[in-house]
Structures are given as C-alpha cells and as structure tokens.
Design a protein around this motif. Structure first.
Motif, short mmCIF file in Angstrom:
data_model
loop_
_atom_site.label_atom_id
_atom_site.label_comp_id
_atom_site.label_asym_id
_atom_site.label_seq_id
_atom_site.Cartn_x
_atom_site.Cartn_y
_atom_site.Cartn_z
N GLU A 1 43.27 36.06 45.10
CA GLU A 1 42.76 35.21 44.01
C GLU A 1 42.74 35.98 42.70
O GLU A 1 43.08 35.45 41.65
CB GLU A 1 41.35 34.72 44.34
CG GLU A 1 41.28 33.79 45.54
CD GLU A 1 39.86 33.51 45.95
OE1 GLU A 1 39.34 32.42 45.60
OE2 GLU A 1 39.26 34.37 46.62
N ALA A 2 42.35 37.25 42.77
CA ALA A 2 42.32 38.09 41.57
C ALA A 2 43.73 38.30 41.03
O ALA A 2 43.94 38.31 39.81
CB ALA A 2 41.67 39.43 41.88
N LEU A 3 44.70 38.45 41.92
CA LEU A 3 46.09 38.62 41.47
C LEU A 3 46.60 37.36 40.77
O LEU A 3 47.29 37.43 39.76
CB LEU A 3 46.98 38.97 42.66
CG LEU A 3 46.72 40.34 43.29
CD1 LEU A 3 47.47 40.47 44.61
CD2 LEU A 3 47.06 41.46 42.35
N ALA A 4 46.23 36.19 41.29
CA ALA A 4 46.62 34.93 40.65
C ALA A 4 45.93 34.80 39.29
O ALA A 4 46.55 34.36 38.32
CB ALA A 4 46.27 33.75 41.55
N LEU A 5 44.67 35.19 39.24
CA LEU A 5 43.93 35.14 37.98
C LEU A 5 44.54 36.11 36.96
O LEU A 5 44.65 35.79 35.77
CB LEU A 5 42.46 35.49 38.23
CG LEU A 5 41.50 35.36 37.06
CD1 LEU A 5 41.53 33.96 36.47
CD2 LEU A 5 40.09 35.71 37.51
N GLY B 1 38.68 40.79 29.58
CA GLY B 1 38.59 40.31 30.96
C GLY B 1 39.79 40.74 31.79
O GLY B 1 39.66 41.09 32.97
N TYR B 2 40.96 40.72 31.18
CA TYR B 2 42.19 41.13 31.84
C TYR B 2 42.11 42.60 32.26
O TYR B 2 42.45 42.95 33.38
CB TYR B 2 43.35 40.89 30.87
CG TYR B 2 44.73 41.19 31.38
CD1 TYR B 2 45.34 40.41 32.35
CD2 TYR B 2 45.46 42.25 30.85
CE1 TYR B 2 46.62 40.69 32.79
CE2 TYR B 2 46.75 42.53 31.28
CZ TYR B 2 47.33 41.74 32.26
OH TYR B 2 48.60 42.00 32.68
N GLU B 3 41.63 43.44 31.35
CA GLU B 3 41.50 44.87 31.66
C GLU B 3 40.52 45.09 32.81
O GLU B 3 40.80 45.86 33.73
CB GLU B 3 41.02 45.64 30.42
CG GLU B 3 40.83 47.12 30.69
CD GLU B 3 40.31 47.88 29.49
OE1 GLU B 3 40.03 49.09 29.65
OE2 GLU B 3 40.18 47.30 28.40
N THR B 4 39.39 44.40 32.77
CA THR B 4 38.40 44.53 33.84
C THR B 4 38.99 44.09 35.18
O THR B 4 38.80 44.77 36.20
CB THR B 4 37.15 43.68 33.51
OG1 THR B 4 36.59 44.15 32.28
CG2 THR B 4 36.12 43.75 34.60
N LEU B 5 39.71 43.01 35.17
CA LEU B 5 40.33 42.50 36.39
C LEU B 5 41.36 43.50 36.94
O LEU B 5 41.38 43.77 38.15
CB LEU B 5 40.99 41.15 36.10
CG LEU B 5 41.49 40.35 37.28
CD1 LEU B 5 40.35 40.05 38.26
CD2 LEU B 5 42.11 39.05 36.79
#
Length: 156
Positions: free
Chosen positions: A5-9, A53-57
């Motif tokens: 899910e994180a990869l899709a996000l 948010g992208y960096e955190t993910l």
C-alpha cells in the motif's frame, strides 16, 4: 499499512508531484495585465507539503525494506538489488543473442556466393537458454518480493 500500500501511495505521490511541477511551471510567468490561471506560489507551497510526505514515506519504505528478511535472498533490500541486477543481466544477454543472430540489424542478406558472409561471434542458442534461465529466476524472485510486500507491515 502494508508495504504494498505504501508503494502504491509513493507512486501516486510521485505523479501528484509531477502534476504540481507542471502546473507551477505553466503559471510561473504571465502576461502583464492578465491574471495567471493558478497561483504559482500556492502551488509551490502545496508541492512542498506533498514532497514532505513523499520523503517520509520513502524513509519508511526504505527502513522496512532493510529490516525485512526474505529467507535465502537476505533482506528485501538485497532482493531488490538482485532483481535490478537480474533485469540488467537479462537485457545484456538478450541483446547479445539478438546481435549475434543478426536480429534487428540493418544490412542486407547475402545474395551471391561471392559476397562476404556474416558470422556469429557468440553462441546464440546458449545465450537464448541463459536468457530464459535469467527470466525464470527474475520472475521467481519478483513473486517472492511481491508476496512480502503484501505480508509486511510498514515500519514507522
């Protein structure tokens, strides 16, 4: 949240960042006496938030990949590196086989016995067999990686 899910996000965030970049560039300059279609400064601020948010993910995904054991393949990070190397190796071997077989190369077919013949410097059949083995290994590894993506919880 599962790793998959994180990869899709992450992919969605990357697309959103690209759309914002495009909109910022389109509205960064405007003709005197006209108003821009969108506020470039507001778009830039929105892009900053999305990028945070992208960096955190990405950090969380990387931590999860490094901590997740994938059996004989080592960590998930190790398996991803192996997959990238297998893809590159498969590409090189397939290209070598194609070149040795004369596939897709410009030129002409020999029409007379007196014309020079083109000979293969590499064993095409062996290269094709090796490419098939690499493709199988790549598929099997990719299945193990995908399975773990849906089984592993994303780390904080």
């Amino acid at each position: 949240m599962k790793l998959a899910e994180a990869l899709a996000l992450r992919a969605d965030s990357a697309r959103q960042i690209e759309r914002l970049r495009s909109r910022i560039v389109s509205n960064a300059r405007f003709q005197e006496g006209e108003d821009p279609a969108e506020n470039a400064a507001a778009l830039l601020a929105e892009a900053d938030e999305v990028l945070d948010g992208y960096e955190t993910l990405i950090r969380r995904i990387n931590r999860t990949n490094a901590a997740t054991q994938l059996g004989a393949d080592g960590t998930l990070t190790d398996a991803l590196a192996r997959r990238d190397a297998l893809r590159a190796r498969h590409s090189v071997v397939t290209s070598a086989a194609d070149a040795a077989a004369g596939t897709g190369q410009p030129g002409y077919a020999r029409q007379l016995r007196s014309e020079l013949r083109m000979l293969s410097a590499l064993p095409v059949a062996e290269l094709r067999s090796r490419a098939d083995d690499l493709a199988r290994e790549l598929r099997e590894l990719d299945v193990r990686i995908q399975r773990s993506n849906w089984e592993v919880d994303l780390l904080e």
